[in-house]
Scaffold this motif. Structure first.
Motif, PDB file in Angstrom:
ATOM      1  N   ALA A 504      24.249 103.575  17.715  1.00  0.00           N
ATOM      2  CA  ALA A 504      24.710 102.351  17.055  1.00  0.00           C
ATOM      3  C   ALA A 504      25.157 101.309  18.081  1.00  0.00           C
ATOM      4  O   ALA A 504      24.809 100.121  17.980  1.00  0.00           O
ATOM      5  CB  ALA A 504      25.841 102.679  16.088  1.00  0.00           C
ATOM      6  N   ARG A 505      25.932 101.732  19.059  1.00  0.00           N
ATOM      7  CA  ARG A 505      26.386 100.802  20.093  1.00  0.00           C
ATOM      8  C   ARG A 505      25.215 100.286  20.918  1.00  0.00           C
ATOM      9  O   ARG A 505      25.151  99.100  21.270  1.00  0.00           O
ATOM     10  CB  ARG A 505      27.402 101.507  21.004  1.00  0.00           C
ATOM     11  CG  ARG A 505      27.860 100.691  22.199  1.00  0.00           C
ATOM     12  CD  ARG A 505      28.535  99.416  21.790  1.00  0.00           C
ATOM     13  NE  ARG A 505      29.003  98.657  22.945  1.00  0.00           N
ATOM     14  CZ  ARG A 505      29.418  97.412  22.890  1.00  0.00           C
ATOM     15  NH1 ARG A 505      29.434  96.758  21.727  1.00  0.00           N
ATOM     16  NH2 ARG A 505      29.841  96.793  23.975  1.00  0.00           N
ATOM     17  N   PHE A 506      24.253 101.151  21.232  1.00  0.00           N
ATOM     18  CA  PHE A 506      23.086 100.725  21.993  1.00  0.00           C
ATOM     19  C   PHE A 506      22.293  99.674  21.216  1.00  0.00           C
ATOM     20  O   PHE A 506      21.859  98.661  21.783  1.00  0.00           O
ATOM     21  CB  PHE A 506      22.199 101.931  22.309  1.00  0.00           C
ATOM     22  CG  PHE A 506      20.935 101.580  23.044  1.00  0.00           C
ATOM     23  CD1 PHE A 506      20.945 101.447  24.427  1.00  0.00           C
ATOM     24  CD2 PHE A 506      19.744 101.366  22.370  1.00  0.00           C
ATOM     25  CE1 PHE A 506      19.787 101.115  25.117  1.00  0.00           C
ATOM     26  CE2 PHE A 506      18.588 101.034  23.044  1.00  0.00           C
ATOM     27  CZ  PHE A 506      18.610 100.909  24.421  1.00  0.00           C
ATOM     28  N   LEU A 507      22.086  99.909  19.926  1.00  0.00           N
ATOM     29  CA  LEU A 507      21.356  98.937  19.115  1.00  0.00           C
ATOM     30  C   LEU A 507      22.078  97.598  19.068  1.00  0.00           C
ATOM     31  O   LEU A 507      21.448  96.530  19.101  1.00  0.00           O
ATOM     32  CB  LEU A 507      21.163  99.492  17.699  1.00  0.00           C
ATOM     33  CG  LEU A 507      19.938 100.383  17.480  1.00  0.00           C
ATOM     34  CD1 LEU A 507      19.989 101.023  16.102  1.00  0.00           C
ATOM     35  CD2 LEU A 507      18.664  99.573  17.634  1.00  0.00           C
ATOM     36  N   GLU A 508      23.382  97.634  18.994  1.00  0.00           N
ATOM     37  CA  GLU A 508      24.151  96.397  18.943  1.00  0.00           C
ATOM     38  C   GLU A 508      23.956  95.568  20.209  1.00  0.00           C
ATOM     39  O   GLU A 508      23.704  94.354  20.156  1.00  0.00           O
ATOM     40  CB  GLU A 508      25.632  96.737  18.746  1.00  0.00           C
ATOM     41  CG  GLU A 508      26.549  95.535  18.702  1.00  0.00           C
ATOM     42  CD  GLU A 508      28.015  95.930  18.591  1.00  0.00           C
ATOM     43  OE1 GLU A 508      28.880  95.063  18.796  1.00  0.00           O
ATOM     44  OE2 GLU A 508      28.288  97.123  18.319  1.00  0.00           O
ATOM     45  N   VAL A 509      24.058  96.211  21.355  1.00  0.00           N
ATOM     46  CA  VAL A 509      23.896  95.502  22.624  1.00  0.00           C
ATOM     47  C   VAL A 509      22.449  95.082  22.829  1.00  0.00           C
ATOM     48  O   VAL A 509      22.158  93.959  23.281  1.00  0.00           O
ATOM     49  CB  VAL A 509      24.381  96.387  23.793  1.00  0.00           C
ATOM     50  CG1 VAL A 509      24.130  95.707  25.135  1.00  0.00           C
ATOM     51  CG2 VAL A 509      25.851  96.727  23.627  1.00  0.00           C
ATOM     52  N   TYR A 510      21.513  95.960  22.479  1.00  0.00           N
ATOM     53  CA  TYR A 510      20.094  95.650  22.681  1.00  0.00           C
ATOM     54  C   TYR A 510      19.654  94.485  21.790  1.00  0.00           C
ATOM     55  O   TYR A 510      18.859  93.636  22.200  1.00  0.00           O
ATOM     56  CB  TYR A 510      19.251  96.887  22.395  1.00  0.00           C
ATOM     57  CG  TYR A 510      17.779  96.702  22.688  1.00  0.00           C
ATOM     58  CD1 TYR A 510      17.292  96.912  23.982  1.00  0.00           C
ATOM     59  CD2 TYR A 510      16.882  96.315  21.703  1.00  0.00           C
ATOM     60  CE1 TYR A 510      15.947  96.738  24.272  1.00  0.00           C
ATOM     61  CE2 TYR A 510      15.535  96.128  21.983  1.00  0.00           C
ATOM     62  CZ  TYR A 510      15.078  96.346  23.271  1.00  0.00           C
ATOM     63  OH  TYR A 510      13.751  96.163  23.563  1.00  0.00           O
ATOM     64  N   ALA A 511      20.170  94.450  20.559  1.00  0.00           N
ATOM     65  CA  ALA A 511      19.805  93.355  19.654  1.00  0.00           C
ATOM     66  C   ALA A 511      20.263  92.020  20.209  1.00  0.00           C
ATOM     67  O   ALA A 511      19.537  91.013  20.134  1.00  0.00           O
ATOM     68  CB  ALA A 511      20.405  93.608  18.274  1.00  0.00           C
ATOM     69  N   ALA A 512      21.479  91.975  20.770  1.00  0.00           N
ATOM     70  CA  ALA A 512      21.976  90.722  21.327  1.00  0.00           C
ATOM     71  C   ALA A 512      21.179  90.285  22.556  1.00  0.00           C
ATOM     72  O   ALA A 512      21.007  89.083  22.797  1.00  0.00           O
ATOM     73  CB  ALA A 512      23.444  90.873  21.696  1.00  0.00           C
ATOM     74  N   ALA A 513      20.675  91.250  23.308  1.00  0.00           N
ATOM     75  CA  ALA A 513      19.960  90.921  24.546  1.00  0.00           C
ATOM     76  C   ALA A 513      18.480  90.671  24.320  1.00  0.00           C
ATOM     77  O   ALA A 513      17.888  89.813  24.990  1.00  0.00           O
ATOM     78  CB  ALA A 513      20.138  92.049  25.569  1.00  0.00           C
ATOM     79  N   ALA A 514      17.845  91.385  23.393  1.00  0.00           N
ATOM     80  CA  ALA A 514      16.393  91.322  23.251  1.00  0.00           C
ATOM     81  C   ALA A 514      15.944  90.677  21.945  1.00  0.00           C
ATOM     82  O   ALA A 514      15.092  89.788  21.945  1.00  0.00           O
ATOM     83  CB  ALA A 514      15.798  92.727  23.360  1.00  0.00           C
TER      84      ALA A 514
END
Length: 588
Positions: A504-514
């Motif tokens: 969940a945390r990875f998706l949150e950061v990845y969504a903001a970046a990519a």
């Protein structure tokens, strides 16, 4: 006195009468040179003397040669004819003729390829530019991550001949030094590489442990193969035309002795253990020897250790030599820091010129206000500089681990400095600041609330400010030919059941970046089930929450698709993961 004066005068007069002077004007193309005077002088006037200030034009002088500059007319290219395309090499090092330093070839066999050779690869492969294994025959399977060359015959001399021939055909143009060693030998790669870096590449060198030939009828000495031997590129190139003659004419029972006879007969180079003050160190390991208890000083300085009986002994040797090299590196760092500190006092600024930490680049100095690096404030629970721009967010994941690691390092360093007089314990982190300096690394400033305990048991609470630096390691440029901005990046995230909470945390950061920036990247999840979890997928899917979160992001970002793959395996490994992913994605 009178007769002496008369004799000198008479001799001087007679010498003038016997010499014919030749007039030679200084200007080119005049006088005797134009009239053939030089030819007459060479043929019939050999006793003619030239005036000291006259300068002949020389045999190649041509009086009619015109040294005036000429203007060449410009011829425009034919517009109908296609211009010739210039073909350049892929790497500039190829065009400049630059070669790599050290090639290592390991001589193995069918019986030891999956045991000792694998141990050599695990202890040696990641430290070298190129490592190739040579064997006569092998089984159907080749150990993963190893380049194995098979000669098709188990005869030792034939294998050595084919090995040298293969190196000459494929690697001698790209490497300056060739190192051959057996798979029952432990090799300290850093020391061999360091030795090669101090040797001249044009030297005809055959270096190892010298041995006398069997029978003693051959002059010179060969290098014993058990301890490895270093061959220069220049030596192999000189040996190359005679390699076939060596195979046909030289008879020997040992491959290392055969190679030594070949080198001595056709190049005249003997095996040496020392060259220009550089020594090749080796150590013969006794039976049932414990590396941790070996006290011989030659052992710790050895480049190679032989014989190694089994892979476990190879790993124990590697652990010992890795610790020795690490301790030696720390000692060199401390010595360099002391030298920097001592010499800084001689500079114009005195000891102020030595930056902290000693030996690390000084902090970045901004030229304008736009270049000022920002300090981020944090505590043990929260960070006040968040990725999404929020003023405060919970400290978790890698950030929480980073803060805990830095605080623990600070307490350890304080105890190391003040013990045994004082013992320091952390009570809490009052304030924390950090910033990333691209010239040196991550800098930290911590305000710590500490409990200080004396040797008599008295304690007191006080606050202490400490500064720490996590320096950047050596920056390396990764070669990436044919890089284009249009290339798609595939991000693969393998997940096991214990790791699913991080998704969940990875998706949150990845969504903001990519996702929000519409990057040309594809994220793929690889869900790894064990056999029991795979049977319960229909009733209780352990990755159900992650799949629901993926579906939520696909609804939020309609242009994004997040594929996922499910795999059942007993023992997940990177090899299996890469094998599965490579089948699902194209080669390019």
């Amino acid at each position: 006195v009178g007769p002496v004066v008369v004799g000198v005068s008479l001799g001087f007069t007679l010498s003038l009468l016997s010499v014919t002077w030749v007039e030679e004007p200084c200007g080119p193309g005049q006088g005797s040179l134009r009239d053939g005077g030089l030819e007459r002088q060479q043929q019939g006037q050999g006793n003619a003397a030239r005036k000291p200030n006259s300068v002949p034009g020389g045999l190649g002088t041509e009086p009619e040669q015109n040294w005036e500059p000429r203007v060449l007319p410009y011829k425009p290219p034919n517009p109908g004819k296609a211009a010739k395309k210039t073909i350049r090499t892929r790497y500039i090092s190829t065009e400049l003729g630059m070669r790599q330093r050290l090639f290592v070839g390991v001589l193995t066999s069918k019986n030891t390829l999956h045991s000792l050779a694998v141990a050599v690869n695990r202890t040696l492969g990641h430290r070298l530019e190129r490592l190739v294994y040579f064997t006569g025959t092998r089984g159907r399977k080749v150990p993963h991550g190893m380049m194995v060359v098979t000669h098709g015959d188990e005869r030792p001399i034939w294998n050595m001949y084919q090995t040298v021939k293969y190196v000459l055909d494929h690697y001698v143009a790209d490497f300056d030094w060739i190192f051959l060693v057996q798979d029952d030998t432990y090799t300290e790669a850093h020391r061999v590489n360091r030795l090669a870096s101090h040797l001249s590449i044009d030297t005809l060198l055959y270096m190892g442990r010298p041995e006398e030939f069997i029978g003693g009828d051959t002059q010179g000495r060969y290098c014993y193969g058990g301890f490895g031997y270093l061959l220069s590129r220049a030596l192999l190139l000189r040996l190359q035309p005679h390699l076939e003659s060596c195979r046909n004419d030289i008879l020997s029972a040992r491959p290392d002795e055969w190679l030594g006879r070949c080198i001595i007969d056709y190049t005249g180079v003997d095996c040496v253990a020392e060259h220009e003050g550089l020594h090749y160190h080796y150590f013969e390991l006794g039976k049932n020897t414990d590396p941790e208890k070996e006290s011989d000083p030659r052992f710790d300085s050895a480049f190679t250790v032989h014989p190694v009986l089994d892979p476990v002994q190879m790993y124990r040797l590697h652990r010992h030599f890795a610790r020795v090299e690490l301790e030696r590196t720390y000692q060199e760092i401390q010595q360099l820091q002391l030298e920097i500190q001592n010499t800084s006092s001689l500079s114009a600024d005195g000891e102020l010129s030595a930056t902290w930490p000693i030996g690390i680049a000084p902090p970045f100095q901004p030229k304008t206000r736009f270049e000022v690096l920002r300090w981020d404030y944090f505590t043990e629970e929260a960070a006040f500089a968040c990725v999404d721009g929020a003023p405060k967010c919970e400290l978790r994941g890698a950030d929480a681990g980073d803060v805990a690691d830095v605080v623990a390092a600070a307490i350890e360093e304080l105890n190391h400095r003040y013990q045994p007089v004082l013992h320091v314990r952390k009570q809490q982190l009052l304030n924390g600041y950090r910033r990333f300096d691209p010239t040196r690394g991550m800098e930290y400033t911590l305000d710590l609330q500490l409990e200080v305990v004396t040797q008599k048991g008295y304690s007191r609470s006080l606050s202490k400010r400490v500064h720490l630096l996590r320096p950047l390691s050596e920056v390396e440029i990764i070669p990436m030919p044919y890089v284009t901005e249009a290339s798609r990046v595939n991000v693969i995230l393998p997940l096991t059941a214990p790791e699913r909470d991080y998704a969940a945390r990875f998706l949150e950061v990845y969504a903001a970046a990519a996702f929000e920036n519409a990057e040309n990247a594809v994220l793929t999840f690889l869900f790894i089930y064990d056999p029991f979890e795979a049977q319960q997928v229909s009733q209780n899917d352990v990755f159900g929450a992650v799949k629901a979160r993926i579906a939520e992001y696909e609804r939020r970002y309609t242009q994004v698709k997040i594929p996922w793959i499910s795999v059942k395996t007993d023992a997940p490994s990177q090899i299996k993961v890469m094998d599965i992913i490579s089948k699902k994605h194209p080669v390019d």
